[in-house]
Design a protein around this motif. Structure first.
Motif, PDB file in Angstrom:
ATOM      1  N   LYS A 130       5.160   2.128  -9.068  1.00  0.00           N
ATOM      2  CA  LYS A 130       4.351   2.397  -7.886  1.00  0.00           C
ATOM      3  C   LYS A 130       3.344   1.269  -7.706  1.00  0.00           C
ATOM      4  CE  LYS A 130       1.437   5.897  -5.683  1.00  0.00           C
ATOM      5  NZ  LYS A 130       0.860   7.256  -5.796  1.00  0.00           N
ATOM      6  N   ARG A 139      -0.369  -1.831   7.816  1.00  0.00           N
ATOM      7  CA  ARG A 139       1.014  -1.814   7.319  1.00  0.00           C
ATOM      8  C   ARG A 139       1.933  -1.131   8.322  1.00  0.00           C
ATOM      9  NH1 ARG A 139       2.368   2.762   3.271  1.00  0.00           N
ATOM     10  NH2 ARG A 139       2.301   3.772   5.332  1.00  0.00           N
ATOM     11  N   ASP A 158       0.839  -1.201   0.000  1.00  0.00           N
ATOM     12  CA  ASP A 158       0.000   0.000   0.000  1.00  0.00           C
ATOM     13  C   ASP A 158       0.881   1.260   0.000  1.00  0.00           C
ATOM     14  OD1 ASP A 158      -2.023   1.819   0.174  1.00  0.00           O
ATOM     15  OD2 ASP A 158      -2.667   1.281   2.195  1.00  0.00           O
ATOM     16  N   GLY A 159       0.891   1.986  -1.140  1.00  0.00           N
ATOM     17  CA  GLY A 159       1.663   3.219  -1.239  1.00  0.00           C
ATOM     18  C   GLY A 159       3.142   3.021  -1.499  1.00  0.00           C
ATOM     19  N   THR A 169      -3.055   1.050   5.150  1.00  0.00           N
ATOM     20  CA  THR A 169      -2.026   1.889   5.776  1.00  0.00           C
ATOM     21  C   THR A 169      -1.857   1.604   7.262  1.00  0.00           C
ATOM     22  OG1 THR A 169      -2.541   3.644   4.186  1.00  0.00           O
ATOM     23  CG2 THR A 169      -1.252   4.254   6.130  1.00  0.00           C
ATOM     24  N   SER A 176      -7.307   0.427   1.247  1.00  0.00           N
ATOM     25  CA  SER A 176      -6.223   0.938   2.086  1.00  0.00           C
ATOM     26  C   SER A 176      -5.853  -0.047   3.203  1.00  0.00           C
ATOM     27  CB  SER A 176      -6.635   2.272   2.708  1.00  0.00           C
ATOM     28  OG  SER A 176      -5.630   2.735   3.589  1.00  0.00           O
ATOM     29  N   ALA A 214      -0.110  -0.376  -5.947  1.00  0.00           N
ATOM     30  CA  ALA A 214      -1.416   0.071  -5.462  1.00  0.00           C
ATOM     31  C   ALA A 214      -2.236  -1.137  -5.026  1.00  0.00           C
ATOM     32  CB  ALA A 214      -2.157   0.851  -6.554  1.00  0.00           C
ATOM     33  N   CYS A 251       9.576  -1.088   4.957  1.00  0.00           N
ATOM     34  CA  CYS A 251       8.779  -2.048   4.172  1.00  0.00           C
ATOM     35  C   CYS A 251       9.678  -3.120   3.552  1.00  0.00           C
ATOM     36  CB  CYS A 251       8.010  -1.316   3.075  1.00  0.00           C
ATOM     37  SG  CYS A 251       6.597  -0.359   3.657  1.00  0.00           S
ATOM     38  N   GLN A 258       6.607   2.637  -3.413  1.00  0.00           N
ATOM     39  CA  GLN A 258       7.117   3.082  -4.709  1.00  0.00           C
ATOM     40  C   GLN A 258       8.635   3.041  -4.727  1.00  0.00           C
ATOM     41  OE1 GLN A 258       5.638   6.830  -6.122  1.00  0.00           O
ATOM     42  NE2 GLN A 258       6.909   6.843  -7.963  1.00  0.00           N
TER      43      GLN A 258
END
Length: 529
Positions: A196, A207, A188-189, A204, A202, A198, A227, A191
């Motif tokens: 990137k 995570r 999630d998010g 977040t 969500s 996706a 991460c 990059q």
């Protein structure tokens, strides 16, 4: 070039310069005219099918068997070169999203102008595209699929990677499925460079709860580093090494350094219990996948699902060698007549369970107390226990409450008159399958087999070995065998690392199936007593 090799599906999209030069003129009809307007002299480009992606991008199924080559390139490279030079289009292989290069010395796509003013639009992920542990990677058309896959691999082991229908003119979108849902949460998010990741929704909060921040890392990179560090718990190191090994094989590098042992045999040995000395098979087994009369190596016991991505993508077909019994079984099938329709009593029910129900079964299987009664797979039995060595049946482990809904679903669907009494869960890792057999007479007329996690080709053949029928046992599907199909036809999953279905070769994955049955009443009474 064979007929099969000459046919393929390709995704054609204009470069950003080409798109902007003709911004107001794009429509599917004109795009098709552009794509088919330049064919080498003496060549034919046969269009077998067309699918519209956008007004300027098309997916074509083409026959290149009569397409001329030039400059030492292959037919698809020649096609790609002409599309780029004459039309300003990029050519991608639809089956994996990889770019078809037309130069063996340099990457011509570095010449493709970028549009610095273009900001990717929000990714509209349909709810019906949500699947187990799947995320979406977004990248410019100039990024190779292997680089996109490498970025995703930083978060854990990958089981599937393919071009998504969400791909558009300015970017490619790739569907990536992880082995662990924790890897999906980390995505999630996330990059790296121009790639990137996706997610469909969500993650977040969950995570962030997984991350261990390192204050010594620059603040802007702290989450990224955390991460990647967390990904090591879910197979990222092993996955990145596998990708590196693949690329080495494709480049022909390091052959002298690679172990000369057959990787498949090592894999089989790892999946076998160290103490096992007997070659245990199913009753009437025509196609045992374990090497005959070969004692397994004394190795530490490993779960065959420790990395379910270790399948076709990471076993070169050049490395895989079918066992003698597998070759013998293939020869037998070639001597039989292939049936166009299933035998009496054979039913195939697609999507018998929902995706959510499949996810429930897959999660449940992670906690099973797997047994090693058969050398080619792991098993768990509920209700009654079938002994593969003595061919006897005894009272077994009671059905667990978490499977009660499945028994009710089978009863309500009229597969069984009451609640099923016996279940064998099989976990089969490629290239293994199971041998041809007819289920024991202690089991009643109806045999139901539910497939999860991976699809595979399923074979049934008659007792006289005159004819056979092949069905694609898809995920979430149910196969039911009754009457002749139950008592006169042997069923099996032949050994292999891939299957051919409808002209397409598909890699096998780790399959978890549920074979569910009722007992003959007298057997059930005797055993309970």
């Amino acid at each position: 070039m064979t007929t099969t090799d000459s046919m393929g599906r390709y995704f054609f999209t204009p470069t950003q310069k080409t798109y902007h030069d003709f911004r107001d003129d794009w429509n599917p009809v004109e795009t098709l005219k552009v794509l088919t307007g330049h064919v080498p002299e003496g060549s034919q480009l046969t269009i077998l099918g067309v699918a519209i992606r956008t007004s300027s991008s098309l997916l074509l199924h083409v026959d290149l068997s009569q397409y001329a080559t030039s400059e030492g390139l292959t037919t698809e490279e020649t096609l790609s070169k002409l599309m780029f030079d004459n039309n300003g289009f990029l050519t991608y292989r639809a089956h994996d999203g990889s770019l078809v290069r037309h130069s063996v010395t340099a990457n011509p796509w570095t010449l493709v102008p970028e549009d610095p003013t273009h900001a990717p639009a929000p990714l509209d992920i349909p709810k019906n595209m949500e699947s187990l542990n799947t995320i979406f990677a977004r990248a410019p058309p100039t990024i190779l699929l292997q680089d996109i896959r490498r970025v995703a691999a930083c978060l854990g082991s990958i089981t599937a990677c393919k071009l998504s229908s969400l791909t558009n003119t300015f970017e490619q979108v790739v569907e990536i499925t992880f082995k662990h849902e924790q890897s999906m949460w980390l995505a999630d998010g996330f990059q790296l460079g121009s790639v990137k990741l996706a997610t469909a929704k969500s993650y977040t909060a969950i995570r962030d709860s997984m991350l261990e921040m390192d204050d010594s890392v620059a603040e802007d990179d702290r989450v990224l580093a955390a991460c990647i560090s967390a990904g090591t718990k879910y197979g990222s190191r092993e996955m990145l090494q596998l990708i590196h090994d693949e690329e080495s094989i494709l480049k022909g590098e390091g052959e002298h350094q690679r172990d000369k042992h057959d990787k498949v045999r090592e894999w089989q040995a790892e999946a076998q219990a160290p103490e096992a000395e007997d070659n245990v098979t199913d009753a009437n087994d025509d196609n045992n996948q374990a090497t005959p009369k070969m004692k397994p190596k004394k190795v530490a016991l490993k779960s065959p699902t420790h990395d379910p991505s270790s399948k076709y993508l990471f076993i070169s077909p050049k490395e895989y060698k079918p066992s003698p019994l597998a070759l013998k079984y293939q020869e037998k099938l070639r001597g039989m007549t292939k049936m166009d329709t299933p035998p009496p009593g054979f039913r195939f029910i697609p999507e018998f369970i929902t995706e959510e129900e499949e996810r429930t079964l897959i999660r449940l299987a992670k906690d099973f107390q797997w047994e090693r009664d058969v050398t080619t797979r792991r098993t768990v039995q509920f209700g009654f226990k079938y002994n593969y060595k003595t061919k006897t049946i005894s009272k077994g482990t009671p059905w667990i409450p978490e499977l009660e809904w499945l028994r009710v679903k089978l009863r309500d669907a009229k597969i069984f008159e009451g609640l099923a009494q016996q279940c064998i869960v099989n976990e089969i890792t490629p290239p293994n399958g199971f041998g041809a057999h007819i289920d024991d007479d202690a089991f009643a007329d109806t045999i139901a087999i539910l497939g999860t996690q991976s699809a595979v080709n399923f074979i049934v053949h008659d007792e006289e070995r005159k004819e056979y029928y092949e069905e694609r046992s898809k995920r979430r599907s149910l196969m039911v065998m009754q009457q002749e199909a139950r008592y006169r036809y042997y069923h099996s999953i032949p050994e292999g690392i891939d299957d051919v279905w409808n002209g397409h070769t598909t890699a096998r994955g780790v399959r978890i199936s549920y074979t569910i049955r009722m007992m003959i009443e007298q057997y059930a009474v005797d055993i309970k007593q």
